[in-house]
Design a protein around this motif. Structure first.
Motif, mmCIF file in Angstrom:
data_model
loop_
_atom_site.group_PDB
_atom_site.id
_atom_site.type_symbol
_atom_site.label_atom_id
_atom_site.label_comp_id
_atom_site.label_asym_id
_atom_site.label_seq_id
_atom_site.Cartn_x
_atom_site.Cartn_y
_atom_site.Cartn_z
ATOM 1 N N ARG A 303 0.831 -1.211 0.000
ATOM 2 C CA ARG A 303 0.000 0.000 0.000
ATOM 3 C C ARG A 303 0.867 1.262 0.000
ATOM 4 N NH1 ARG A 303 -5.301 -0.890 0.476
ATOM 5 N NH2 ARG A 303 -6.038 -2.906 1.262
ATOM 6 N N ALA A 304 1.964 1.237 0.762
ATOM 7 C CA ALA A 304 2.823 2.411 0.827
ATOM 8 C C ALA A 304 3.477 2.739 -0.515
ATOM 9 C CB ALA A 304 3.912 2.193 1.894
ATOM 10 N N LEU A 305 3.783 1.686 -1.290
ATOM 11 C CA LEU A 305 4.486 1.867 -2.563
ATOM 12 C C LEU A 305 3.560 1.817 -3.765
ATOM 13 C CD1 LEU A 305 7.651 -0.328 -1.870
ATOM 14 C CD2 LEU A 305 7.417 2.159 -1.649
ATOM 15 N N SER A 306 2.262 1.790 -3.550
ATOM 16 C CA SER A 306 1.308 1.637 -4.629
ATOM 17 C C SER A 306 1.533 2.647 -5.748
ATOM 18 C CB SER A 306 -0.118 1.817 -4.092
ATOM 19 O OG SER A 306 -1.041 1.989 -5.141
ATOM 20 N N PRO A 307 1.588 2.196 -7.001
ATOM 21 C CA PRO A 307 1.714 3.141 -8.121
ATOM 22 C C PRO A 307 0.579 4.149 -8.164
ATOM 23 C CG PRO A 307 2.171 0.898 -8.854
ATOM 24 C CD PRO A 307 1.629 0.788 -7.456
ATOM 25 N N ARG A 308 -0.571 3.796 -7.623
ATOM 26 C CA ARG A 308 -1.722 4.703 -7.691
ATOM 27 C C ARG A 308 -1.632 5.827 -6.671
ATOM 28 N NH1 ARG A 308 -6.548 0.591 -9.192
ATOM 29 N NH2 ARG A 308 -6.021 0.477 -11.399
ATOM 30 N N THR A 309 -0.757 5.686 -5.678
ATOM 31 C CA THR A 309 -0.613 6.751 -4.691
ATOM 32 C C THR A 309 0.672 7.534 -4.899
ATOM 33 O OG1 THR A 309 0.471 5.268 -3.096
ATOM 34 C CG2 THR A 309 -1.922 5.480 -2.970
ATOM 35 N N ALA A 310 1.446 7.164 -5.931
ATOM 36 C CA ALA A 310 2.706 7.874 -6.204
ATOM 37 C C ALA A 310 2.407 9.292 -6.656
ATOM 38 C CB ALA A 310 3.508 7.137 -7.274
ATOM 39 N N THR A 311 3.279 10.198 -6.249
ATOM 40 C CA THR A 311 3.108 11.597 -6.642
ATOM 41 C C THR A 311 4.068 11.929 -7.758
ATOM 42 O OG1 THR A 311 4.708 12.239 -4.924
ATOM 43 C CG2 THR A 311 2.382 12.261 -4.359
#
Length: 311
Positions: A303-311
């Motif tokens: 979850r921390a490294l999710s591509p969908r949460t990358a900025t």
């Protein structure tokens, strides 16, 4: 840069429930691929690294993942080709490609474990030549029937091999290897090259250059090659990271922000795809680790490294 994950195939988090859970979670979080690896035997004394002590079969695991996912590509990094015939693997890979609707990436390696060479009753001699012929034999059997192949090491009589893979002319073949000859072979023959768990990422640009230059010498377009890195993640939300022998922070260690910065840096070095392999985390891939804690840590990292949460 496409980002995938190593599927739960080793240690405390490896099992049917975890394969289904993390396959679905990976797609939900935007990961592009799921990867397995092969280990047939480990030393009886427990040496050789905890990650190798309890490992699910890579192709059977991918078949299970095919039934529990719909979008992510399914890769093996790698099947060690000395221990299987190209006809057997051609059939397995074709079947997997059909069952996954054309999502298989087939990584091949030449093997390194003395235990496995002994148990397989095969020799390490001329592994490079065997690899080249193995790749040719695979592709021959995926071609239109009737198929036929005559080589120094492998023979396929005039016959049919059906069904054919969904991907034509066949699943992408990705070659592993850490020495220049293996990297050059990938550039000349394969659809891509993949690094190993022990690759020193700080110098990966020189490895990429070897692969690309070999492709150019062979008259191939190096920009069409896939360059895939197995990312041994050392996640530490405090940002302390892990230092190498010279005190420098290892790439893909530290906080999510630091790891994402490293992903950008890897792209600049010529890497086209990366998968975070949590099997190498001793709190996850060690069979003696607590199961619930291993699953919890793995989900936290994904979850921390999710591509969908990358900025």
């Amino acid at each position: 840069m496409e980002i995938g994950i190593g599927a739960p195939v080793s240690g405390a988090w490896a099992g049917p429930a975890e394969l289904a859970k993390f396959g679905g979670l990976a797609e939900e979080l935007g990961y592009a691929s799921l990867w397995t690896f092969q280990r047939l035997l480990s030393p009886a004394d427990g040496g050789g690294g905890v990650v190798y002590q309890s490992v699910l079969d890579p192709l059977i695991s991918l078949a299970y993942l095919a039934a529990h996912t719909s979008r992510a590509r399914l890769g093996v990094a790698v099947v060690n080709l000395p221990f299987v015939s190209p006809t057997h693997l051609a059939k397995q890979a074709s079947t997997l490609d059909v069952l996954s609707d054309g999502r298989l990436d087939l990584g091949l390696g030449i093997g390194w474990s003395p235990l496995e060479f002994t148990a397989g009753n095969v020799t390490t001699a001329r592994r490079g030549a065997r690899t080249e012929e193995f790749v040719a034999a695979l592709r021959a059997q995926w071609a239109d029937s009737p198929v036929h192949f005559e080589g120094e090491f492998y023979t396929v009589p005039v016959s049919r091999m059906d069904p054919k893979p969904v991907q034509r002319p066949g699943p992408p073949i990705l070659l592993g290897g850490a020495v220049p000859a293996a990297m050059e072979r990938a550039g000349r023959l394969a659809d891509g090259w993949m690094s190993r768990s022990g690759t020193v990422l700080a110098s990966i640009a020189s490895d990429v250059a070897i692969v690309r230059e070999a492709a150019e010498r062979a008259g191939r377009d190096p920009d069409r090659l896939r360059i895939i890195t197995r990312g041994v993640v050392r996640y530490d939300p405090t940002g302390a990271g892990t230092a190498d022998d010279e005190g420098n922070r290892l790439r893909l260690s530290g906080s999510a922000e630091q790891i994402r910065e490293d992903v950008g840096w890897l792209a600049e070095q010529g890497v086209t795809e990366l998968f975070y392999d949590l099997n190498w985390d001793p709190r996850i891939g060690n069979p003696a680790a607590d199961h619930a804690a291993a699953v919890e840590r793995a989900e936290e990292i994904l979850r921390a490294l999710s591509p969908r949460t990358a900025t």
